[in-house]
Design a protein around this motif. Structure first.
Motif, short mmCIF file in Angstrom:
data_model
loop_
_atom_site.label_atom_id
_atom_site.label_comp_id
_atom_site.label_asym_id
_atom_site.label_seq_id
_atom_site.Cartn_x
_atom_site.Cartn_y
_atom_site.Cartn_z
N GLY A 215 0.81 -1.21 0.00
CA GLY A 215 0.00 0.00 0.00
C GLY A 215 0.85 1.26 0.00
O GLY A 215 0.53 2.24 -0.70
N GLU A 226 -5.95 2.94 -4.21
CA GLU A 226 -5.83 1.60 -3.64
C GLU A 226 -6.24 1.61 -2.17
O GLU A 226 -5.88 2.51 -1.42
CB GLU A 226 -4.39 1.08 -3.78
CG GLU A 226 -3.97 0.81 -5.22
CD GLU A 226 -4.71 -0.37 -5.82
OE1 GLU A 226 -5.10 -1.26 -5.05
OE2 GLU A 226 -4.92 -0.38 -7.04
N ARG A 227 -6.99 0.58 -1.76
CA ARG A 227 -7.44 0.48 -0.37
C ARG A 227 -7.19 -0.94 0.14
O ARG A 227 -7.16 -1.90 -0.62
CB ARG A 227 -8.95 0.79 -0.26
CG ARG A 227 -9.32 2.20 -0.66
CD ARG A 227 -8.81 3.22 0.35
NE ARG A 227 -9.24 4.56 0.00
CZ ARG A 227 -8.54 5.40 -0.77
NH1 ARG A 227 -7.37 4.99 -1.26
NH2 ARG A 227 -8.99 6.60 -1.04
N ASN A 229 -8.37 -4.24 1.97
CA ASN A 229 -9.63 -4.95 2.14
C ASN A 229 -9.60 -5.90 3.32
O ASN A 229 -10.51 -6.70 3.50
CB ASN A 229 -9.98 -5.73 0.86
CG ASN A 229 -10.20 -4.81 -0.33
OD1 ASN A 229 -10.77 -3.73 -0.19
ND2 ASN A 229 -9.73 -5.24 -1.49
N LYS A 241 -5.81 1.14 8.50
CA LYS A 241 -6.85 2.16 8.47
C LYS A 241 -6.25 3.56 8.36
O LYS A 241 -6.77 4.41 7.63
CB LYS A 241 -7.71 2.05 9.73
CG LYS A 241 -8.55 0.79 9.79
CD LYS A 241 -9.38 0.74 11.08
CE LYS A 241 -10.20 -0.55 11.14
NZ LYS A 241 -10.97 -0.65 12.40
N ASP A 244 -5.14 4.01 4.81
CA ASP A 244 -6.31 4.28 3.96
C ASP A 244 -6.78 5.72 4.13
O ASP A 244 -7.11 6.40 3.14
CB ASP A 244 -7.46 3.32 4.32
CG ASP A 244 -7.28 1.95 3.69
OD1 ASP A 244 -6.46 1.85 2.75
OD2 ASP A 244 -7.93 0.99 4.12
N HIS A 245 -6.81 6.19 5.38
CA HIS A 245 -7.22 7.58 5.62
C HIS A 245 -6.22 8.55 5.00
O HIS A 245 -6.61 9.58 4.43
CB HIS A 245 -7.32 7.81 7.13
CG HIS A 245 -7.76 9.20 7.49
ND1 HIS A 245 -9.04 9.66 7.28
CD2 HIS A 245 -7.07 10.24 8.03
CE1 HIS A 245 -9.14 10.91 7.69
NE2 HIS A 245 -7.95 11.29 8.16
#
Length: 480
Positions: A215, A226-227, A229, A241, A244-245
């Motif tokens: 990531g 891209e995230r 999962n 997390k 992702d943020h």
């Protein structure tokens, strides 16, 4: 060496250290326990000897002098345990045995060898007066194991035996060696199993780390879509997390930056296009170069200057470059002074403004920046309020904060769009469109000023039909 290999070696190394320590302690405990077991058997042998000697004492008319040395020694030999030892010297032809050993003897010679003698720990029987009755005489009996021979509650003799410190019999050595190899085999099997488990654990534990690295690689390449999962509740899950943020924030900032450049280009292109058109018309002789044209050119130039000044102020406030001189300020008087300086612009728009509040409220702030804040908010209300209209300003205290509400009449703004009013160069797609030459940066600068004073600013639809700007500032508390 990657982290997976390091983690595998760490697991295996830790397991090896624990296994070696455990097996070493187990071996030491086995040796001590085995010797203790043999000594306990020796103690039982001495107790059996004591019973036999008590019977002999009875048969000898209660006098050891009536017992022969053969009788005393026979009882001692009968109770010697059968613990064979390797003979120090083999019977047979000396040269042949010394050269080839016992296993190379011919069968007829090997079968004719005498059985190994029965040997036990040195034991002796002493009378109460200290006379040796049977066995081997000891020079020092202080460290020996002893059992008293008792008859009719009277000590008639004492049996002494040397305790076993080291087992050197053939059977005991074979048993000890067997236990040693069994422990080594168990240790190797456990080490192999631990290595297999360590390899599996290393891969499982590092799988989310690889996802995190993947990531971050996407982020470094500018791919913010891209995230992760994977749903995890541990520290790695929190890290995913956060990443992702971070990706969402970077994507939002990139989008905002692109929109920012587009809005600035649009804002600058409009006055520049007007300037270029008017200059071309003057050069072509379509329009005369007179005071009217000069005033029109000046208006467009001032519009560009106003926007550049706003951009400069916004950049300073975002970077924390605006200088603040905090001191106790009467916020009521500050608002009144600001409204007096703006009364002409309010009147030109045919609007009325109402602020009647004589209560003194002290806040810790910068007077010049607070006046800039109220100027931006009031001018925003003036620019976006239909004439004839009305602007109300209310001030009241609640707990340790002061609330300042600026309400205007229609048109209004949908509730979902109120928060984005503070974004730079935001364009509202409604009847409340830009109606002056501003760049749409006043509310953004106002938010930065309020946050620098430790307060907050929000927007919502007004009860008067327009927009309500709510400013909350902390009240100044004197230190005692």
């Amino acid at each position: 060496m990657n982290i997976s290999q390091k983690l595998f070696l760490a697991f295996v190394g830790l397991t090896s250290v624990v296994l070696i320590a455990t097996l070493s302690l187990a071996r030491w405990g086995f040796d001590q326990g085995f010797i203790s077991y043999i000594n306990s058997l020796q103690q039982e042998r001495l107790e059996e000897l004591a019973v036999s000697y008590a019977e002999l004492y009875k048969k000898s008319s209660f006098d050891w002098d009536n017992a022969s040395s053969q009788q005393l020694s026979l009882i001692l030999r009968q109770h010697i345990p059968n613990i064979p030892r390797a003979p120090k010297r083999l019977e047979g032809p000396p040269a042949f045995i010394e050269r080839n050993g016992l296993r190379d003897l011919p069968p007829h010679m090997r079968n004719n060898l005498p059985p190994p003698p029965r040997r036990g720990p040195p034991t002796a029987l002493y009378s109460p007066s200290g006379k040796l009755l049977a066995g081997i005489e000891f020079s020092d009996i202080s460290n020996l194991t002893f059992v008293e021979v008792i008859y009719n509650d009277q000590v008639i003799a004492t049996l002494y035996s040397k305790p076993i410190v080291k087992v050197n019999s053939i059977s005991a050595a074979a048993f000890s060696k067997q236990q040693l190899w069994t422990s080594v085999g168990i240790g190797l099997l456990c080490l192999l199993l631990a290595s297999l488990i360590s390899w599996v654990l290393a891969r499982l534990l590092l799988e989310p780390v690889r996802e995190v690295v993947k990531g971050i690689t996407h982020l470094s390449k500018g791919n913010y879509a891209e995230r992760f999962n994977v749903e995890r509740q541990d520290e790695l899950g929190l890290l995913m997390k956060d990443i992702d943020h971070l990706a969402m924030t970077l994507d939002k900032n990139r989008t905002s930056k692109n929109r920012w450049f587009a809005d600035i280009s649009h804002e600058l292109r409009t006055p520049l296009s007007i300037l270029c058109g008017e200059i071309d018309a003057i050069k072509a002789g379509i329009r005369p170069f007179n005071q009217v044209q000069l005033t029109s050119l000046e208006q467009e130039v001032m519009r560009i200057k106003h926007m550049v000044d706003d951009l400069y102020q916004l950049s300073l406030s975002d970077l924390g470059g605006l200088k603040y001189h905090f001191e106790p300020i009467n916020i009521t008087a500050c608002i009144a002074e600001t409204l007096n300086s703006l009364i002409d612009k309010v009147s030109e728009k045919r609007l009325s403004i109402n602020f009647i509040n004589t209560e003194e409220v002290i806040v810790n702030g910068d007077k010049m920046r607070l006046q800039q804040l109220f100027t931006n908010v009031v001018l925003n209300a003036v620019a976006y309020t239909d004439s004839p209209g009305h602007i109300d300003i209310d001030l009241f205290k609640e707990s340790a904060s002061v609330f300042i509400l600026v309400n205007d009449t229609k048109p209004s703004v949908p509730l979902d769009d109120c928060e984005v009013l503070f974004d730079p160069l935001h364009r509202q797609d409604s009847s409340r469109v830009r109606r002056n030459n501003g760049a749409g940066l006043g509310l953004t600068i106002s938010r930065n000023i309020v946050e620098a004073h430790g307060g907050s600013i929000t927007a919502r639809p007004s009860n008067l039909g327009g927009l309500c700007i709510e400013i909350i500032l902390p009240i100044f508390k004197e230190s005692h």
